[in-house]
Scaffold this motif. Structure first.
Motif, PDB file in Angstrom:
ATOM      1  N   VAL A   1      37.154  38.314  34.602  1.00 20.02           N
ATOM      2  CA  VAL A   1      38.121  38.226  35.705  1.00 20.02           C
ATOM      3  C   VAL A   1      37.837  39.306  36.740  1.00 20.02           C
ATOM      4  CG1 VAL A   1      40.556  38.528  36.295  1.00 20.02           C
ATOM      5  CG2 VAL A   1      39.920  37.130  34.328  1.00 20.02           C
ATOM      6  N   ALA A   2      37.533  40.518  36.271  1.00 16.96           N
ATOM      7  CA  ALA A   2      37.245  41.620  37.191  1.00 16.96           C
ATOM      8  C   ALA A   2      35.960  41.367  37.972  1.00 16.96           C
ATOM      9  CB  ALA A   2      37.137  42.925  36.412  1.00 16.96           C
TER      10      ALA A   2
ATOM     11  N   ARG B   1      29.197  47.738  36.462  1.00 12.73           N
ATOM     12  CA  ARG B   1      30.160  47.575  35.390  1.00 12.73           C
ATOM     13  C   ARG B   1      29.634  48.235  34.123  1.00 12.73           C
ATOM     14  NH1 ARG B   1      27.284  43.022  36.013  1.00 12.73           N
ATOM     15  NH2 ARG B   1      26.552  41.882  34.163  1.00 12.73           N
ATOM     16  N   ALA B   2      30.570  48.734  33.354  1.00 14.34           N
ATOM     17  CA  ALA B   2      30.259  49.320  32.054  1.00 14.34           C
ATOM     18  C   ALA B   2      31.399  48.997  31.109  1.00 14.34           C
ATOM     19  CB  ALA B   2      30.075  50.832  32.168  1.00 14.34           C
TER      20      ALA B   2
ATOM     21  N   GLU C   1      42.932  35.369  40.843  1.00 10.67           N
ATOM     22  CA  GLU C   1      43.637  35.332  42.123  1.00 10.67           C
ATOM     23  C   GLU C   1      44.752  36.370  42.160  1.00 10.67           C
ATOM     24  OE1 GLU C   1      44.143  31.094  43.792  1.00 10.67           O
ATOM     25  OE2 GLU C   1      44.033  30.797  41.630  1.00 10.67           O
ATOM     26  N   LEU C   2      45.457  36.529  41.035  1.00 12.71           N
ATOM     27  CA  LEU C   2      46.527  37.521  40.971  1.00 12.71           C
ATOM     28  C   LEU C   2      45.964  38.938  41.108  1.00 12.71           C
ATOM     29  CD1 LEU C   2      48.502  36.007  37.951  1.00 12.71           C
ATOM     30  CD2 LEU C   2      49.056  35.759  40.374  1.00 12.71           C
ATOM     31  N   LEU C   3      44.869  39.197  40.400  1.00 12.38           N
ATOM     32  CA  LEU C   3      44.259  40.522  40.476  1.00 12.38           C
ATOM     33  C   LEU C   3      43.749  40.800  41.883  1.00 12.38           C
ATOM     34  CD1 LEU C   3      43.435  43.080  38.944  1.00 12.38           C
ATOM     35  CD2 LEU C   3      41.273  41.949  38.371  1.00 12.38           C
TER      36      LEU C   3
ATOM     37  N   SER D   1      35.620  41.289  41.971  1.00 16.32           N
ATOM     38  CA  SER D   1      34.731  42.227  42.656  1.00 16.32           C
ATOM     39  C   SER D   1      33.941  41.572  43.786  1.00 16.32           C
ATOM     40  CB  SER D   1      33.756  42.858  41.653  1.00 16.32           C
ATOM     41  OG  SER D   1      32.767  41.935  41.238  1.00 16.32           O
ATOM     42  N   GLN D   2      33.911  40.247  43.834  1.00 19.36           N
ATOM     43  CA  GLN D   2      33.254  39.585  44.965  1.00 19.36           C
ATOM     44  C   GLN D   2      34.000  39.862  46.266  1.00 19.36           C
ATOM     45  OE1 GLN D   2      32.712  35.448  43.976  1.00 19.36           O
ATOM     46  NE2 GLN D   2      31.698  35.900  42.050  1.00 19.36           N
TER      47      GLN D   2
END
Length: 314
Positions: free
Chosen positions: A49-50, A89-90, A274-276, A54-55
């Motif tokens: 989701v993240a 990302r990690a 979408e919420l994030l 991030s896009q």
């Protein structure tokens, strides 16, 4: 993804730099650090989701799994860039004593001079602003609807412990409802005498919507139950008649106003990315959510003495 076993923050940071160089992009144009605190079962979905978010918001995404607290301290990580995501990302797994001090691992990995957002996609602390990782953040995002138990208590705890910068995705889910209700009242400016919110029996979003209506309209709001999905109807009672928004299928709503024909309105239930995305667009404190949280906390305080006064037979 490069896997690092029994590592530390310095090695993770160095691997992120090497990954950027291998990709031929020493600077990724990242605008924030997004820290995700998740259980091992939820971490992969949360990272996905993240990556989608991030896009729109290029970020350094740090997934943190707080594992078994027993045994020797160990930090394992998977580090990478690309794969359809903007930024880095990690995914970091902590075990042993270090699980009690996650900030010691995360703090050296934060991007300098940029906002920090911490997101708990499942179980969240009762007071996010006092959490070791929450204290590092500009914004703290919880999700009472994803709490493993007692979602109603979960959103109440978030309201009781509200601090500037806190928000909950249960609040984000009602953005469309709030916008549509505000537009309906612009067209029907009469005083609202009472209101009702109908939703699934357990719905943190419906509880927040009822609190928001009560705070804004200064009227009594009744919470009613339906089979769902989610919130299915809101009724505002005025002297001229009822203003009703009905959404029985979770996709298309019908707006009914006195003296006007019914009007269909798109009001789709949104996906988690979408919420994030919506929450990452604003990094300043949400004053309306703050007022709603205080209203819900006050309502709980008033209801508590009544619950305590009931006898066992009642």
């Amino acid at each position: 993804m490069i896997e690092l076993i029994d590592t530390d923050a310095a090695a993770i940071a160095a691997e992120l730099v090497r990954a950027r160089r291998r990709s031929g992009s020493p600077a990724m144009g990242m605008i924030m650090t997004l820290v995700i605190v998740a259980d091992s079962d939820d971490a992969d979905e949360a990272m996905s989701v993240a990556r989608s978010a991030s896009q729109e918001h290029p970020a350094r995404i740090l997934g943190v799994i707080l594992g078994d607290k027993r045994g020797a301290s160990q930090v394992d990580a998977k580090v990478g860039i690309g794969s359809g995501a903007s930024g880095e990302r990690a995914l970091i797994q902590l075990t042993g004593e270090v699980t009690k001090h996650p900030a010691s691992v995360v703090l050296p990995l934060l991007l300098p001079d940029s906002p920090v957002v911490v997101w708990w996609p499942g179980h969240a602390p009762r007071d996010p602003s006092a959490d070791p990782l929450g204290r590092l953040a500009t914004r703290r995002i919880t999700d009472a609807a994803a709490a493993p138990t007692s979602k109603k208590k979960a959103i109440l705890h978030q309201c009781l412990s509200y601090a500037p910068g806190n928000t909950d995705l249960a609040w984000t889910r009602i953005t469309g409802w709030r916008a549509l209700l505000a537009a309906a009242l612009d067209q029907n400016p009469g005083k609202v005498n009472a209101a009702s919110v109908t939703a699934e029996r357990v719905s943190p979003s419906a509880d927040l919507l009822a609190a928001w209506l009560g705070d804004r309209l200064k009227c009594d709001v009744t919470r009613r139950t339906s089979e769902g999905p989610g919130i299915t109807a809101v009724v505002l009672s005025t002297k001229e008649g009822d203003v009703t928004i009905s959404r029985p299928d979770g996709r298309l709503a019908t707006l009914s106003s006195p003296g006007q024909p019914d009007r269909p309105v798109a009001l789709k239930r949104r996906a988690l990315d979408e919420l994030l995305n919506e929450e990452l667009r604003r990094l300043d404190p949400d004053d309306v959510y703050a007022a709603t949280a205080k209203r819900m906390a006050r309502s709980s305080d008033r209801a508590a003495p009544a619950r305590r006064s009931r006898s066992p037979k009642e």
